[in-house]
Design a protein around this motif. Structure first.
Motif, PDB file in Angstrom:
ATOM      1  N   UNK A 149     -27.754  19.197  41.641  1.00 45.31           N
ATOM      2  CA  UNK A 149     -28.498  18.461  40.620  1.00 45.31           C
ATOM      3  C   UNK A 149     -29.135  17.210  41.211  1.00 45.31           C
ATOM      4  N   UNK A 150     -28.401  16.523  42.078  1.00 42.96           N
ATOM      5  CA  UNK A 150     -28.921  15.319  42.708  1.00 42.96           C
ATOM      6  C   UNK A 150     -30.084  15.650  43.641  1.00 42.96           C
ATOM      7  N   UNK A 151     -29.929  16.672  44.463  1.00 45.78           N
ATOM      8  CA  UNK A 151     -30.953  17.015  45.446  1.00 45.78           C
ATOM      9  C   UNK A 151     -32.228  17.537  44.790  1.00 45.78           C
ATOM     10  N   UNK A 152     -32.097  18.399  43.808  1.00 41.29           N
ATOM     11  CA  UNK A 152     -33.260  19.110  43.272  1.00 41.29           C
ATOM     12  C   UNK A 152     -33.892  18.441  42.060  1.00 41.29           C
ATOM     13  N   UNK A 153     -33.130  17.616  41.322  1.00 41.75           N
ATOM     14  CA  UNK A 153     -33.663  17.049  40.091  1.00 41.75           C
ATOM     15  C   UNK A 153     -33.526  15.527  40.001  1.00 41.75           C
ATOM     16  N   UNK A 154     -32.866  14.909  40.989  1.00 41.36           N
ATOM     17  CA  UNK A 154     -32.704  13.455  40.956  1.00 41.36           C
ATOM     18  C   UNK A 154     -31.698  12.992  39.930  1.00 41.36           C
ATOM     19  N   UNK A 155     -30.810  13.872  39.492  1.00 49.12           N
ATOM     20  CA  UNK A 155     -29.790  13.554  38.488  1.00 49.12           C
ATOM     21  C   UNK A 155     -28.469  13.303  39.200  1.00 49.12           C
ATOM     22  N   UNK A 180     -23.767  16.259  36.702  1.00 51.30           N
ATOM     23  CA  UNK A 180     -24.193  17.549  36.192  1.00 51.30           C
ATOM     24  C   UNK A 180     -23.536  17.882  34.862  1.00 51.30           C
ATOM     25  N   UNK A 181     -23.882  19.048  34.319  1.00 53.59           N
ATOM     26  CA  UNK A 181     -23.459  19.426  32.979  1.00 53.59           C
ATOM     27  C   UNK A 181     -22.155  20.218  33.018  1.00 53.59           C
ATOM     28  N   UNK A 182     -21.075  19.562  33.443  1.00 52.57           N
ATOM     29  CA  UNK A 182     -19.753  20.135  33.239  1.00 52.57           C
ATOM     30  C   UNK A 182     -19.469  20.115  31.738  1.00 52.57           C
ATOM     31  N   UNK A 240     -15.454  24.833  31.209  1.00 44.82           N
ATOM     32  CA  UNK A 240     -16.564  25.432  31.951  1.00 44.82           C
ATOM     33  C   UNK A 240     -17.092  24.434  32.988  1.00 44.82           C
ATOM     34  N   UNK A 241     -16.411  24.290  34.127  1.00 46.95           N
ATOM     35  CA  UNK A 241     -16.962  23.431  35.176  1.00 46.95           C
ATOM     36  C   UNK A 241     -18.248  24.021  35.731  1.00 46.95           C
ATOM     37  N   UNK A 242     -19.129  23.157  36.206  1.00 43.91           N
ATOM     38  CA  UNK A 242     -20.410  23.585  36.762  1.00 43.91           C
ATOM     39  C   UNK A 242     -20.184  24.655  37.819  1.00 43.91           C
ATOM     40  N   UNK A 243     -21.095  25.624  37.844  1.00 42.84           N
ATOM     41  CA  UNK A 243     -20.987  26.723  38.789  1.00 42.84           C
ATOM     42  C   UNK A 243     -20.294  27.946  38.230  1.00 42.84           C
ATOM     43  N   UNK A 263     -30.738  19.061  29.824  1.00 41.72           N
ATOM     44  CA  UNK A 263     -30.506  20.478  29.575  1.00 41.72           C
ATOM     45  C   UNK A 263     -30.578  21.275  30.881  1.00 41.72           C
ATOM     46  N   UNK A 264     -29.634  21.044  31.773  1.00 42.52           N
ATOM     47  CA  UNK A 264     -29.648  21.741  33.062  1.00 42.52           C
ATOM     48  C   UNK A 264     -28.853  23.033  32.964  1.00 42.52           C
ATOM     49  N   UNK A 265     -29.423  23.962  32.207  1.00 37.96           N
ATOM     50  CA  UNK A 265     -28.847  25.282  32.046  1.00 37.96           C
ATOM     51  C   UNK A 265     -29.715  26.282  32.788  1.00 37.96           C
ATOM     52  N   UNK A 266     -29.147  26.962  33.759  1.00 43.20           N
ATOM     53  CA  UNK A 266     -29.865  28.009  34.465  1.00 43.20           C
ATOM     54  C   UNK A 266     -29.586  29.335  33.769  1.00 43.20           C
TER      55      UNK A 266
END
Length: 587
Positions: A338-344, A347-349, A409-412, A432-435
């Motif tokens: 999230x940090x690398x690709x979106x500057x956030x 993340x959405x744990x 639901x941890x990220x990943x 809304x970082x839902x893939x």
């Protein structure tokens, strides 16, 4: 289906200040208030989404002679702005990258100088400089009015094609594009400007309801926000339909029965919710994020503020699939991704707390033992291309769920809530970082395919989160913590590596709580109503109803919760930040 006295428009009462209502009264006040001299300058600074033409029309009709100088004349060209923001908007259909722009970056220095020269050339009468960044054009204005706008209302105006992104005219662009651009670019710049301008603002203007303006003084706004951080409060919830939406929210929250469904109920997302303040017989609406900006330490607590800055890190919302369908099969990015690709910075744990569940309700969670990742990715790709549906049950574990289960639901972790349940989603709040990996082949409400983020998803799926691991670490990890006469406390999650802790209290009597210097977010998950009270009478008793989420600021300290009806069973779920994990989340 359970019904309640759910309050859709909670308001805090503020005494000792007035709210001016209606254009006639506001214009009369402006006329009498500005300094009586030959030339009077008013700056009306605006957030995105404000209907500037409405304000212009009202001022021209009532404040003659008046000269209007629109800030829009000073913006860079649309081509220049689009080129400037493109690296942050990106070509991704859903995601961008957080920008560091200020409002000043959108302005052409020469055009600013030209407008300031035009302002200087006026020798008498009333001059109004209006638009985003008006205080930058007229820093010495006799009166600075700030017209704010909650983000949820901005989204409705995007959908109605009535407002544009910052500095350009694009009201007919797709909602998804406008929202993405606003989140990653516009709102960041406008928030920076609002915070920098706050101490100079004389009056705040609420135009959330068209043609029904309200205005309060900066002193009234200060008292309102000062009051909010001394007591429990609720933000104004909002609700949205979806392709998988259900019918529970209609009944429990008393929503419009003519709508096809409601999928989401957002009852604690301060970045997008509003706060309502009641001044005698008038109610003033203000973005809830202002409270986070102005009183971050009192609201969040020193340690949370040190880690997250003026961001509210906990979100509560409802996912209603009762008589609806499955959510999309999805996964959230890892923190580093999230940090690398979106500057956030985080993340959405999250977790799913099941408020209701029919006998056959289920959740997809984690992967089956021994699957081949490439086979699963191949199946997802084929489904995305329309070759064949994705066989979720071949790869993803399916678990039965019942009311009051808590699923972590941890990220990943691949997951999906199924039909015929209601989830209280408790999560971190980065956006809304839902893939989406698979959406069951259905269309969105606009009749078009919903965006799938398979490329992002394949990069973050944790393939070792399989059946046995999920059972041991993510399903109903309930641990007794404490008990006394009339109540018991349980720890229900989240996952040990995350920064959010959740506790559940069952009670028939009074339960003692303490923020311990950390913001608490709670929901009444069982029982009709309960009282939240101060043991020292520091605030008035506060009533909450079934399914309502409320915030207890860190500064409150000790508080108690008891059933509205003595002896009647109730339960709350409480989330707060686990401070020992915060070093990993410093912004």
């Amino acid at each position: 289906m359970k019904t309640s006295n759910f309050e859709k428009f909670p308001a805090l009462t503020i005494k000792g200040h007035a709210c001016i209502s209606g254009w006639t009264a506001i214009n009369a006040f402006i006329t009498s208030h500005v300094e009586q001299k030959n030339k009077r300058i008013i700056a009306i600074d605006t957030y995105q989404g404000v209907y500037i033409t409405e304000i212009e029309k009202q001022l021209q009709a009532a404040l003659a002679p008046v000269k209007l100088l629109p800030v829009a004349k000073t913006f860079l060209s649309a081509e220049q702005i689009n080129t400037m923001v493109q690296p942050f908007v990106t070509d991704d259909p859903v995601f961008g990258y957080v920008s560091a722009f200020t409002v000043k970056d959108f302005l052409d220095p020469q055009k600013v100088q030209d407008l300031q020269n035009e302002l200087s050339a006026v020798t008498n009468g009333l001059v109004v400089v209006m638009g985003p960044g008006a205080s930058l054009i007229a820093p010495d204005a006799d009166l600075l009015i700030y017209a704010d706008m909650p983000r949820w209302e901005i989204q409705q105006r995007f959908r109605a094609n009535t407002v544009s992104n910052l500095g350009i005219e694009n009201q007919n662009d797709k909602f998804s594009y406008q929202y993405k651009r606003a989140f990653f670019v516009d709102w960041k710049a406008l928030d920076r400007h609002k915070k920098e301008s706050w101490s100079s603002i004389d009056y705040f203007l609420d135009t959330t309801i068209p043609n029904q303006p309200k205005m309060i003084s900066s002193a009234a706004a200060k008292q309102a926000l000062d009051t909010a951080v001394t007591q429990p409060f609720r933000v104004v919830p909002f609700f949205d339909p979806g392709p998988w939406g259900g019918q529970w929210l209609k009944e429990v929250c008393d929503l419009d029965r003519t709508k096809s469904n409601y999928a989401w109920g957002f009852d604690c997302v301060p970045e997008e919710n509003s706060l309502l303040f009641r001044f005698e017989d008038q109610v003033f609406e203000m973005p809830a994020i202002n409270l986070v900006f102005i009183h971050p330490e009192a609201l969040l607590g020193e340690k949370v503020f040190d880690a997250f800055g003026d961001e509210f890190p906990i979100r509560f919302d409802f996912l209603d699939t009762m008589d609806g369908g499955n959510l999309s099969l999805q996964v959230h990015p890892l923190k580093a991704y999230a940090k690398e690709h979106f500057g956030i910075a985080y993340t959405q744990d999250e977790s799913y707390y099941f408020m209701e569940a029919r006998d056959h309700a289920f959740v997809y969670l984690g992967l089956k033992e021994g699957i081949e990742p490439e086979k699963m990715l191949e199946g997802l790709q084929q489904a995305q291309e329309g070759d064949q549906p994705f066989d979720a049950e071949r790869f993803v574990e399916k678990w039965p769920v019942k009311k009051h289960d808590h699923i972590l639901i941890p990220a990943g972790t691949v997951h999906c809530s199924g039909a015929d349940s209601v989830v209280l989603e408790i999560s971190a709040t980065p956006f809304n970082f839902t893939f989406k990996l698979w959406d069951w082949g259905r269309m969105g409400l606009d009749g078009k395919p919903r965006p799938i983020s398979l490329e992002h998803g394949r990069n973050v799926i944790q393939w070792d989160r399989t059946t046995d691991w999920v059972k041991d670490h993510l399903i109903n990890q309930v641990v007794p913590i404490a008990a006394a006469e009339g109540w018991k406390e349980e720890r229900t999650g989240l996952h040990e590596g995350l920064f959010i802790e959740t506790r559940r209290h069952w009670f028939t009597g009074t339960v003692p709580h303490n923020t311990n210097g950390i913001v608490n977010v709670l929901n009444l998950i069982e029982g009709d109503a309960a009282f939240v009270e101060s043991p020292t009478a520091a605030f008035e008793p506060y009533i909450v109803h079934y399914a309502e989420t409320f915030i207890v600021p860190a500064a409150v300290g000790a508080y108690t919760i008891r059933p509205y009806v003595a002896g009647k069973p109730c339960a709350t779920i409480k989330a707060y930040v686990r401070t020992e994990n915060l070093m990993n989340y410093k912004l």
